[in-house]
Scaffold this motif. Sequence first.
Motif, PDB file in Angstrom:
ATOM      1  N   LYS A 115       9.010   3.047  10.387  1.00 36.89           N
ATOM      2  CA  LYS A 115       7.273   2.700  10.450  1.00 36.89           C
ATOM      3  C   LYS A 115       6.907   1.458   9.518  1.00 36.89           C
ATOM      4  O   LYS A 115       7.689   1.194   8.597  1.00 36.89           O
ATOM      5  CB  LYS A 115       6.795   4.102   9.842  1.00 36.89           C
ATOM      6  N   SER A 116       5.917   0.856  10.265  1.00 38.24           N
ATOM      7  CA  SER A 116       5.490  -0.177   9.499  1.00 38.24           C
ATOM      8  C   SER A 116       3.986  -0.489   9.726  1.00 38.24           C
ATOM      9  O   SER A 116       3.494  -0.101  10.975  1.00 38.24           O
ATOM     10  CB  SER A 116       6.254  -1.517   9.627  1.00 38.24           C
ATOM     11  N   GLY A 117       3.364  -1.121   8.742  1.00 40.23           N
ATOM     12  CA  GLY A 117       1.909  -1.312   9.466  1.00 40.23           C
ATOM     13  C   GLY A 117       1.172  -2.117   8.003  1.00 40.23           C
ATOM     14  O   GLY A 117       1.768  -2.370   6.992  1.00 40.23           O
ATOM     15  N   PHE A 118      -0.064  -2.467   8.427  1.00 37.31           N
ATOM     16  CA  PHE A 118      -0.941  -3.370   7.577  1.00 37.31           C
ATOM     17  C   PHE A 118      -1.939  -2.453   7.068  1.00 37.31           C
ATOM     18  O   PHE A 118      -2.695  -1.702   7.664  1.00 37.31           O
ATOM     19  CB  PHE A 118      -1.509  -4.500   8.350  1.00 37.31           C
ATOM     20  N   ILE A 119      -2.299  -2.424   5.666  1.00 34.15           N
ATOM     21  CA  ILE A 119      -3.492  -1.667   5.017  1.00 34.15           C
ATOM     22  C   ILE A 119      -4.050  -2.681   4.386  1.00 34.15           C
ATOM     23  O   ILE A 119      -3.811  -3.256   3.502  1.00 34.15           O
ATOM     24  CB  ILE A 119      -2.553  -0.644   4.114  1.00 34.15           C
ATOM     25  N   SER A 120      -5.361  -2.373   4.642  1.00 37.33           N
ATOM     26  CA  SER A 120      -6.476  -3.208   3.929  1.00 37.33           C
ATOM     27  C   SER A 120      -7.001  -2.375   2.623  1.00 37.33           C
ATOM     28  O   SER A 120      -7.272  -1.338   2.904  1.00 37.33           O
ATOM     29  CB  SER A 120      -7.520  -3.551   5.123  1.00 37.33           C
ATOM     30  N   ILE A 121      -7.193  -3.165   1.556  1.00 35.81           N
ATOM     31  CA  ILE A 121      -7.723  -2.544   0.341  1.00 35.81           C
ATOM     32  C   ILE A 121      -9.069  -3.137   0.146  1.00 35.81           C
ATOM     33  O   ILE A 121      -9.445  -4.336   0.121  1.00 35.81           O
ATOM     34  CB  ILE A 121      -7.140  -2.779  -1.128  1.00 35.81           C
ATOM     35  N   ILE A 122     -10.129  -2.364   0.176  1.00 29.20           N
ATOM     36  CA  ILE A 122     -11.483  -2.918   0.067  1.00 29.20           C
ATOM     37  C   ILE A 122     -12.342  -2.131  -1.015  1.00 29.20           C
ATOM     38  O   ILE A 122     -12.085  -0.910  -0.942  1.00 29.20           O
ATOM     39  CB  ILE A 122     -12.190  -2.852   1.651  1.00 29.20           C
ATOM     40  N   GLY A 123     -13.358  -2.776  -1.529  1.00 24.81           N
ATOM     41  CA  GLY A 123     -14.211  -2.099  -2.327  1.00 24.81           C
ATOM     42  C   GLY A 123     -15.012  -2.983  -3.154  1.00 24.81           C
ATOM     43  O   GLY A 123     -14.774  -4.206  -3.199  1.00 24.81           O
ATOM     44  N   ARG A 124     -15.874  -2.622  -3.842  1.00 26.02           N
ATOM     45  CA  ARG A 124     -16.700  -3.358  -4.940  1.00 26.02           C
ATOM     46  C   ARG A 124     -16.120  -4.231  -5.879  1.00 26.02           C
ATOM     47  O   ARG A 124     -14.692  -3.793  -6.135  1.00 26.02           O
ATOM     48  CB  ARG A 124     -17.731  -2.615  -5.515  1.00 26.02           C
ATOM     49  N   PRO A 125     -16.494  -5.231  -6.413  1.00 27.93           N
ATOM     50  CA  PRO A 125     -15.784  -6.023  -7.571  1.00 27.93           C
ATOM     51  C   PRO A 125     -15.208  -4.886  -8.509  1.00 27.93           C
ATOM     52  O   PRO A 125     -16.010  -4.127  -8.976  1.00 27.93           O
ATOM     53  CB  PRO A 125     -16.820  -7.042  -7.874  1.00 27.93           C
ATOM     54  N   ASN A 126     -14.027  -5.017  -9.152  1.00 25.45           N
ATOM     55  CA  ASN A 126     -13.670  -4.392 -10.102  1.00 25.45           C
ATOM     56  C   ASN A 126     -13.266  -2.916 -10.239  1.00 25.45           C
ATOM     57  O   ASN A 126     -13.610  -2.417 -11.143  1.00 25.45           O
ATOM     58  CB  ASN A 126     -14.646  -4.939 -11.417  1.00 25.45           C
ATOM     59  N   VAL A 127     -13.049  -2.542  -8.891  1.00 25.68           N
ATOM     60  CA  VAL A 127     -12.608  -1.021  -8.825  1.00 25.68           C
ATOM     61  C   VAL A 127     -11.226  -0.920  -9.121  1.00 25.68           C
ATOM     62  O   VAL A 127     -10.701   0.297  -9.243  1.00 25.68           O
ATOM     63  CB  VAL A 127     -12.932  -0.527  -7.521  1.00 25.68           C
TER      64      VAL A 127
END
Length: 305
Positions: A10-22
Amino acid sequence: MNNQTNQSHKSGFISIIGRPNVGKSTFLNRVIGQKIAIMSDKPQTTRNKIQGVYTKSDSQMIFIDTPGIHKPKHKLGDFMVKTATNALREVDCILFMVNAEEGYGRGDEFIIEKLKGIQTPIFLVINKIDRIHPDQLLQMIEQYKEMVDFKEIVPISALEGNNVDRLLEQIEKYLPEGPQYYPADQVTDHPERFIISEMIREKVLHLTREEIPHSIAVVIDKIERDQGKDMIRVMATIMVERDSQKGIVIGKRGALLKEVGKRSREDIENLLGSKVFLELWVKVQKDWRNKMSNLRDFGFREDDY
């Protein structure tokens, strides 16, 4: 890859998103096991997508760390927000990271609007749980659950490492079958020049006061191996917007710049596995954050995204 077994890869791309400084970069560095993302207690320190590659025998996860989403005040800010929202496209999983200590805020509202209507599996990752009481955590989970249909809700402490393995297990469940995109020993797709410039920029952020953070860029002028000695020479320029900032970065009798150089050199030597001779200059480039030509020169390229 695992050609020796019958188990699928298995393989894939994971995006990390959030407010600054989390804690996005802290999380990425924890997972990858070495320092590839800049860490600072000042917000908006990550400016480019950073891909961290986590490889196991039967899976590979490629993490994309994005600039913290915030209301932009200049062209660089526009670029950072655009980069973050573009990272939501064509990924296999999205980690929406929030800071347990700060709780729900207007910045989250902005991100949640961006997440609505996206078909990609979205996880709510509540970071910094070591700093709050469990009752507060339950309240937070209830509050966020109402807003988005999260596939998973995983509380973690990226700094302490709590529950990070469980989060990785959950992500793996949602990844499609796919190839190993990167060699097993490769942890990032960024060239060494970029990582070195980030290491230097991080040290400036740690050592300077409030007026510096968003006004600096670091340009690597030259990296060359000194054949006579077993040493790599790195020449870099720290760009600031005002003369007063130049004075702050250099410090009294050059003390601050010397400390930036000392701390950066240690990180760069670990990265390159060699002795390093580091030369740093400080140069004023007025109002560079609002000039597209400067942004391109300093590595912020819209067409990369």
